[in-house]
Design an enzyme around this catalytic site. Structure first.
Site, PDB file in Angstrom:
ATOM      1  CG  ASP A  65      -4.897  55.570  29.785  1.00  0.00           C
ATOM      2  OD1 ASP A  65      -3.776  55.331  30.274  1.00  0.00           O
ATOM      3  OD2 ASP A  65      -5.677  54.680  29.391  1.00  0.00           O
ATOM      4  CG  ASP A  66       1.710  59.027  30.037  1.00  0.00           C
ATOM      5  OD1 ASP A  66       1.947  58.667  28.877  1.00  0.00           O
ATOM      6  OD2 ASP A  66       2.616  59.407  30.812  1.00  0.00           O
ATOM      7  CD  GLU A  97      -4.823  65.181  33.338  1.00  0.00           C
ATOM      8  OE1 GLU A  97      -5.283  64.207  33.954  1.00  0.00           O
ATOM      9  OE2 GLU A  97      -3.851  65.848  33.750  1.00  0.00           O
ATOM     10  CE  LYS A 145       0.474  61.624  27.050  1.00  0.00           C
ATOM     11  NZ  LYS A 145       1.726  61.972  27.695  1.00  0.00           N
ATOM     12  N   PRO A 201      -4.980  73.596  28.665  1.00  0.00           N
ATOM     13  CG  PRO A 201      -7.234  74.002  28.203  1.00  0.00           C
ATOM     14  CD  PRO A 201      -6.170  72.975  28.050  1.00  0.00           C
ATOM     15  CD  GLU A 222      -0.956  71.006  32.327  1.00  0.00           C
ATOM     16  OE1 GLU A 222      -1.112  69.919  32.899  1.00  0.00           O
ATOM     17  OE2 GLU A 222      -0.463  71.101  31.194  1.00  0.00           O
TER      18      GLU A 222
HETATM   19  P1  5GP Z   1      -0.438  57.797  34.101  1.00  0.00           P
HETATM   20  O1  5GP Z   1       0.958  57.587  33.591  1.00  0.00           O
HETATM   21  O2  5GP Z   1      -0.626  57.215  35.445  1.00  0.00           O
HETATM   22  O3  5GP Z   1      -1.474  57.302  33.092  1.00  0.00           O
HETATM   23  O4  5GP Z   1      -0.648  59.350  34.223  1.00  0.00           O
HETATM   24  C1  5GP Z   1      -0.251  60.027  35.394  1.00  0.00           C
HETATM   25  C2  5GP Z   1      -0.569  61.482  35.356  1.00  0.00           C
HETATM   26  O5  5GP Z   1       0.504  62.140  34.697  1.00  0.00           O
HETATM   27  C3  5GP Z   1      -1.816  61.954  34.627  1.00  0.00           C
HETATM   28  O6  5GP Z   1      -2.981  61.899  35.413  1.00  0.00           O
HETATM   29  C4  5GP Z   1      -1.442  63.382  34.316  1.00  0.00           C
HETATM   30  O7  5GP Z   1      -1.723  64.228  35.408  1.00  0.00           O
HETATM   31  C5  5GP Z   1       0.054  63.302  34.103  1.00  0.00           C
HETATM   32  N1  5GP Z   1       0.357  63.263  32.666  1.00  0.00           N
HETATM   33  C6  5GP Z   1       0.731  62.198  31.936  1.00  0.00           C
HETATM   34  N2  5GP Z   1       0.933  62.547  30.646  1.00  0.00           N
HETATM   35  C7  5GP Z   1       0.643  63.867  30.566  1.00  0.00           C
HETATM   36  C8  5GP Z   1       0.641  64.806  29.479  1.00  0.00           C
HETATM   37  O8  5GP Z   1       0.951  64.504  28.315  1.00  0.00           O
HETATM   38  N3  5GP Z   1       0.300  66.081  29.783  1.00  0.00           N
HETATM   39  C9  5GP Z   1      -0.041  66.473  31.047  1.00  0.00           C
HETATM   40  N4  5GP Z   1      -0.363  67.748  31.228  1.00  0.00           N
HETATM   41  N5  5GP Z   1      -0.050  65.612  32.099  1.00  0.00           N
HETATM   42  C10 5GP Z   1       0.279  64.326  31.849  1.00  0.00           C
END
Ligand code: 5GP
Length: 206
Positions: free
Chosen positions: A114-115, A112, A155, A187, A189
């Site tokens: 990429d943070d 969903e 992001k 949504p 969540e």
């Molecule tokens: P990563 O930091 O490895 O890209 O993201 C790790 C996980 O953290 C994501 O797959 C997601 O489940 C959760 N995550 C990161 N940022 C958000 C956000 O803004 N909203 C939500 N709901 N989950 C997030």
């Protein structure tokens, strides 16, 4: 101090971003042979995407689920390290029996958001590693196995990990939308979906 405002996203918004992105994916990489959803947030987008990746009368694209958990731990020199654990992985034996080996396939990984990119980096490199080992044991080449990545939101921020393009074999990275570095409220969540959707509509994410 007031809490920073979240970025609310409606089901409709996710659906439309998946539809738009499926069209682009079909143009750029063709129809995937397999979709791999990273749980739990990647499951619903993976399923929506499938609707738009196949044409009428064609067979459904299989979806496989994988699960990864991130643990933040203090490293040796007070640096924060991130450990990722596979909580659910592909059952290669069952896949080969009921589908085929993944060697030479067009594979689409879906999440969903990429943070920090840590999860996507890990998912790609571990899938590549496993399929490469299998290919080597059969005397086959992994270089016609295409790995692409789709996320609903990317992001815009400094990332902690990279996506190694050399592992993608011509696959693409695509985000439905690049967004500011805020907490995204999805949504699925939401406790009160009507309130959630109202906020998403107010913010223009519907
Ligand atoms: P990563 O930091 O490895 O890209 O993201 C790790 C996980 O953290 C994501 O797959 C997601 O489940 C959760 N995550 C990161 N940022 C958000 C956000 O803004 N909203 C939500 N709901 N989950 C997030």
């Amino acid at each position: 101090m007031p809490l920073p405002e979240k970025y609310y996203v409606s089901y409709n918004c996710v659906h439309k971003l998946c539809k738009k992105s499926a069209e682009e994916l079909l143009e750029r990489i063709g129809k995937p042979d397999l979709i791999i959803g990273i749980g739990g947030g990647g499951f619903i987008p993976a399923r929506i995407l499938r609707t738009f990746l196949k044409h009428d009368g064609e067979k459904n694209i299989p979806i496989q689920a994988i699960g990864l958990s991130l643990y933040e731990d203090m490293g040796n020199q007070d640096t924060i390290g991130t450990e990722i654990v596979r909580t659910q992985w592909l059952d290669f034996g069952a896949l080969e029996k009921n589908f085929d080996s993944l060697i030479g396939k067009n594979i689409l990984i879906v999440d969903e958001v990429d943070d920090t990119r840590t999860t996507l980096h890990y998912a790609l490199s571990e899938l590549y590693k496993d399929i490469n080992e299998k290919a080597k044991s059969l005397g086959r080449d992994i270089h016609d196995t295409k790995f692409s990545i789709f996320v609903v939101h990317n992001k815009m921020k400094a990332k902690r990990a990279d996506i190694d393009e050399s592992m993608m074999n011509g696959g693409v990275y695509l985000s439905g939308e690049d967004v500011p570095d805020k907490w995204i409220a999805y949504p699925w969540e939401a406790n009160d979906i009507d309130d959630h959707t109202r906020r998403a509509v107010e913010q223009g994410h519907d």
